[in-house]
Motif scaffolding. Structure first.
Motif, PDB file in Angstrom:
ATOM      1  N   GLN A  92       0.826  -1.325   0.021  1.00  0.00           N
ATOM      2  CA  GLN A  92      -0.088   0.049  -0.081  1.00  0.00           C
ATOM      3  C   GLN A  92       0.920   1.224   0.158  1.00  0.00           C
ATOM      4  OE1 GLN A  92      -3.033   0.112  -0.550  1.00  0.00           O
ATOM      5  NE2 GLN A  92      -4.134  -1.651   0.055  1.00  0.00           N
ATOM      6  N   LYS A  93       1.879   1.080   0.695  1.00  0.00           N
ATOM      7  CA  LYS A  93       3.065   2.429   1.028  1.00  0.00           C
ATOM      8  C   LYS A  93       3.536   2.550  -0.637  1.00  0.00           C
ATOM      9  CE  LYS A  93       7.044   4.097   2.909  1.00  0.00           C
ATOM     10  NZ  LYS A  93       8.331   3.591   3.881  1.00  0.00           N
ATOM     11  N   LEU A  94       3.950   1.434  -1.230  1.00  0.00           N
ATOM     12  CA  LEU A  94       4.460   1.237  -2.761  1.00  0.00           C
ATOM     13  C   LEU A  94       3.566   2.107  -3.608  1.00  0.00           C
ATOM     14  CD1 LEU A  94       7.379   0.468  -3.707  1.00  0.00           C
ATOM     15  CD2 LEU A  94       6.154  -1.517  -4.362  1.00  0.00           C
ATOM     16  N   SER A  95       2.278   1.793  -3.302  1.00  0.00           N
ATOM     17  CA  SER A  95       1.217   2.110  -4.569  1.00  0.00           C
ATOM     18  C   SER A  95       1.098   3.465  -4.577  1.00  0.00           C
ATOM     19  CB  SER A  95      -0.074   1.483  -4.148  1.00  0.00           C
ATOM     20  OG  SER A  95      -0.553   1.979  -2.948  1.00  0.00           O
ATOM     21  N   LYS A  96       1.699   4.306  -3.374  1.00  0.00           N
ATOM     22  CA  LYS A  96       1.428   5.725  -3.621  1.00  0.00           C
ATOM     23  C   LYS A  96       2.352   6.218  -4.670  1.00  0.00           C
ATOM     24  CE  LYS A  96       0.810   6.314   1.493  1.00  0.00           C
ATOM     25  NZ  LYS A  96       1.173   6.756   2.687  1.00  0.00           N
ATOM     26  N   ASP A  97       3.290   5.717  -4.967  1.00  0.00           N
ATOM     27  CA  ASP A  97       3.977   6.230  -6.121  1.00  0.00           C
ATOM     28  C   ASP A  97       4.325   5.466  -7.378  1.00  0.00           C
ATOM     29  OD1 ASP A  97       5.426   8.347  -4.407  1.00  0.00           O
ATOM     30  OD2 ASP A  97       6.688   6.684  -3.448  1.00  0.00           O
ATOM     31  N   PHE A  98       3.630   4.125  -7.189  1.00  0.00           N
ATOM     32  CA  PHE A  98       3.391   3.311  -8.456  1.00  0.00           C
ATOM     33  C   PHE A  98       2.280   2.487  -8.579  1.00  0.00           C
ATOM     34  CE2 PHE A  98       7.913   3.308  -7.058  1.00  0.00           C
ATOM     35  CZ  PHE A  98       8.611   3.256  -7.963  1.00  0.00           C
ATOM     36  N   HIS A  99       1.859   2.161  -9.894  1.00  0.00           N
ATOM     37  CA  HIS A  99       0.741   1.596 -10.026  1.00  0.00           C
ATOM     38  C   HIS A  99       1.316   0.144  -9.974  1.00  0.00           C
ATOM     39  CE1 HIS A  99      -2.389   4.249 -11.268  1.00  0.00           C
ATOM     40  NE2 HIS A  99      -1.481   4.817 -12.234  1.00  0.00           N
ATOM     41  N   ILE A 100       0.633  -0.667  -9.113  1.00  0.00           N
ATOM     42  CA  ILE A 100       1.110  -2.226  -8.666  1.00  0.00           C
ATOM     43  C   ILE A 100       0.347  -3.224  -9.401  1.00  0.00           C
ATOM     44  CG2 ILE A 100       1.945  -3.698  -7.281  1.00  0.00           C
ATOM     45  CD1 ILE A 100       2.576  -1.489  -5.356  1.00  0.00           C
ATOM     46  N   ILE A 101       0.442  -3.969 -10.217  1.00  0.00           N
ATOM     47  CA  ILE A 101       0.089  -4.974 -11.060  1.00  0.00           C
ATOM     48  C   ILE A 101       0.205  -6.481 -10.689  1.00  0.00           C
ATOM     49  CG2 ILE A 101      -0.719  -6.017 -13.399  1.00  0.00           C
ATOM     50  CD1 ILE A 101      -1.804  -3.054 -13.086  1.00  0.00           C
ATOM     51  N   VAL A 102      -0.571  -7.172 -10.420  1.00  0.00           N
ATOM     52  CA  VAL A 102      -0.400  -8.648 -10.244  1.00  0.00           C
ATOM     53  C   VAL A 102      -1.294  -9.480 -11.207  1.00  0.00           C
ATOM     54  CG1 VAL A 102      -0.147 -10.566  -8.640  1.00  0.00           C
ATOM     55  CG2 VAL A 102       0.228  -8.188  -7.750  1.00  0.00           C
TER      56      VAL A 102
END
Length: 341
Positions: A92-102
């Motif tokens: 969730q912290k990472l998603s502030k700067d990146f769109h995260i896709i799985v």
């Protein structure tokens, strides 16, 4: 039927996998995420976007999960949900700067109640049986299929307004690390690559090394180790003589075993993108990553960043005095911070 119509039909059929449409199924209830589905004549590929915010243009991280049919979303009886493939670090912290896709595993439902999964969160037909996996998943559990699926998602993302198109990166862990490498070779749409806890060589050699190491650790006797290694030879011979003669829990005995046994060294050396390799030095699967700098130096390539995590195992946990995993000492967040830097 006139000749023009025939030509149009033939072209449409050939382009169908490319022209296949995408469903944006909207936000996932009780979870900050968005659900997408790519549909074609071959199969449907589902993927999840963490946070699900399409209003902001961001760089993209595609995370390729490991080797088992785990759903993208798991639901608790009270309604809470989580994304198991990302649960080891603060996504969730990472998603502030990146769109995260799985990306989903083949023929595995997007969301499943936790009561329907086995103890390892795998989607099974009967959880009372050992690894009772669906025939559809088993038939599609081979390397080339995962590579094809990843490339289709990459192609889709590269056309979206909410994606910073020059910064689509891919991270793979364990078996997913092979997919990250293979789908990036010659692919100008991929910005950077991370290979975590993967084996740059084949599966068979790691099994052989694993049995020898068990002797060194006092876990088995030398005779038992030799018997297990010779059993690998027997199974491998059967697979190569008659793929249908051997059954394995994790897929088609020919395509699954042989496809994931492909060495990736040539693919590593073909990469033009920066590649980050991270692995625990107590991980028997990944320890031969130690050799990668030798090959990069020989080819005068300088796009490799390598980080051995001393004393950590496959999932970046520390080991206790008895060489058992110490689940209180996890380092996934440290690893992901290094990858992002």
């Amino acid at each position: 039927m006139n000749i023009r119509l025939k030509i149009v039909i033939i072209i449409a059929y050939c382009l169908w996998p490319i022209l296949a449409f995408t469903q944006d199924l909207g936000k996932v209830t009780n979870l900050q995420a968005r659900h997408f589905r790519l549909i074609s004549h071959k199969d449907s590929i589902e993927f999840i976007l963490v946070n699900g915010n399409l209003d902001t243009i961001k760089p993209v991280i595609i995370f390729c999960q490991g080797s088992t049919p785990i759903p993208l979303v798991i639901k608790y009886p009270e309604g809470d949900k989580f994304i198991p493939s990302l649960n080891n670090f603060d996504y969730q912290k990472l998603s502030k700067d990146f769109h995260i896709i799985v990306i989903s595993m083949p023929y595995t439902p997007f969301e499943v109640d936790i009561q329907k999964l086995d103890k390892d969160f795998m989607y099974v037909i009967d959880k009372e049986k050992f690894q009772d996996l669906s025939p559809s998943y088993l038939a599609n559990n081979y390397f080339e299929n995962y590579n094809r699926r990843a490339k289709r998602v990459i192609d889709y993302l590269s056309r979206q307004k909410w994606v910073e198109k020059r910064r689509i990166s891919i991270i793979g862990h364990s078996r997913g690390s092979k997919i990250a490498i293979k789908s990036s070779v010659g692919n100008k749409k991929i910005y950077k690559v991370a290979f975590l806890s993967g084996n740059p060589f084949g599966l068979i050699e790691q099994y052989v090394r694993g049995y020898r190491r068990q002797v060194d650790l006092g876990e088995i006797e030398a005779k038992e180790s030799q018997y297990k290694i010779e059993d690998i030879y027997r199974v491998w011979k059967k697979i190569n003589e008659d793929p249908n003669s051997v059954k394995r829990n994790f897929g088609d005995p020919d395509r699954t075993w042989t496809s994931f046994d492909q060495p990736l060294l040539d693919d590593f050396l073909k990469l033009e993108q920066p590649v980050y390799v991270g692995y625990g030095t107590e991980d028997i699967k990944a320890i031969l990553c130690d050799l990668l700098p030798i090959f990069f130096i020989q080819k005068h390539k300088d796009n490799l960043t390598i980080k051995p995590y001393l004393g950590l195992e496959h999932n970046f946990y520390e080991l206790d005095a008895k060489r058992k995993i110490d689940f209180a000492k996890a380092h996934w967040n440290d690893v992901m911070n290094d990858v992002i830097k």
